[in-house]
Design an enzyme around this catalytic site. Structure first.
Site, PDB file in Angstrom:
ATOM      1  N   CYS A   7       0.833  -1.204   0.000  1.00  0.00           N
ATOM      2  CA  CYS A   7       0.000   0.000   0.000  1.00  0.00           C
ATOM      3  C   CYS A   7       0.873   1.261   0.000  1.00  0.00           C
ATOM      4  CB  CYS A   7      -0.996  -0.041   1.150  1.00  0.00           C
ATOM      5  SG  CYS A   7      -2.371   1.137   0.948  1.00  0.00           S
ATOM      6  N   HIS A  12      -3.546  -5.113   0.527  1.00  0.00           N
ATOM      7  CA  HIS A  12      -3.011  -5.498   1.843  1.00  0.00           C
ATOM      8  C   HIS A  12      -3.027  -7.013   2.013  1.00  0.00           C
ATOM      9  CE1 HIS A  12      -2.496  -1.688   4.128  1.00  0.00           C
ATOM     10  NE2 HIS A  12      -3.358  -1.231   3.235  1.00  0.00           N
ATOM     11  N   GLU A  32      -1.445  -8.833   4.072  1.00  0.00           N
ATOM     12  CA  GLU A  32      -1.440  -9.238   5.488  1.00  0.00           C
ATOM     13  C   GLU A  32      -2.840  -9.295   6.061  1.00  0.00           C
ATOM     14  OE1 GLU A  32      -1.840  -4.849   5.898  1.00  0.00           O
ATOM     15  OE2 GLU A  32      -0.892  -6.226   4.472  1.00  0.00           O
TER      16      GLU A  32
END
Length: 221
Positions: free
Chosen positions: A91, A188, A190
């Site tokens: 990001c 993202h 994660e």
């Protein structure tokens, strides 16, 4: 075990640390950039907007600017690349990398409503397409779904950078500089793996496995 440096404090970087460690890396998190000197790779995480003066623009919608963070992450990006150590951007991290090497940003995307995080739903979700030969095509194929939580994006890409994926509205969703072991995504991963695994996106864990493979290919520091 390969050590990956993140600038910041562990509480704010918890999701990134969990993903790195779940996929076989050690997360080294510190506000002291010098602690990255003996790390094998760098992860540039998400966060607020970069100061647009850094890429030659006046502020036209950038917010949450932190000059100290900007300086630290831009310097780290250049240091790791110059020393031949792999970098993964997520990001804001994609944006930091692009600016660090001469690219620009779009400060407020015309289609930001389709990309930005909002209450109560949180991350948006949309499809992206990846060109053949890109690292994201190798991981996920030509067309796949990702999460989204940003209102800015890459503008002019830095010299040497290649687009690895685009959203349907043309927003760049991934970049790579393979010769320098630089890879980044605008989404993202994660928050698309482990306890955050979503049924409406691909598994973000593939990106962390890929990064570990790049670290192992590159060997020592």
């Amino acid at each position: 075990m390969k050590r990956v440096f993140l600038f910041g404090d562990r509480k704010k970087r918890a999701n990134y640390a969990a993903a790195l460690e779940a996929y076989g890396m050690e997360a080294v998190i510190s506000l002291n950039a010098a602690e990255g000197e003996d790390c094998h790779g760098l992860l540039l995480p998400g966060g607020a907007d970069l100061d647009p003066l850094l890429y030659g623009q006046q502020n036209q919608g950038s917010r949450g600017i932190d000059p100290e963070l900007d300086r630290a992450e831009l310097a780290l990006a250049r240091q790791f690349v110059e020393s031949g150590r792999p970098v993964l951007g997520i990001c804001r991290g994609l944006q930091v990398l692009n600016v660090a090497f001469g690219g620009s940003l779009v400060q407020d995307l015309p289609t930001a409503a389709a990309h930005c995080w909002e209450e109560p739903e949180g991350d948006k979700c949309h499809r992206v397409s990846a060109p053949r030969g890109s690292f994201l095509h190798r991981l996920y194929g030509e067309d796949f779904s990702v999460n989204s939580a940003h209102h800015q994006g890459a503008g002019q890409l830095a010299q040497g950078f290649l687009s690895s994926a685009q959203a349907e509205d043309g927003v760049i969703e991934g970049v790579e500089w393979p010769e320098k072991a630089v890879f980044a995504v605008q989404f993202h991963p994660e928050r698309m793996t482990l306890s955050h695994r979503r049924q409406d996106t691909v598994d973000g864990g593939a990106i962390f496995r890929f990064f570990l493979g790049i670290l192992e290919e590159r060997g020592g520091i």
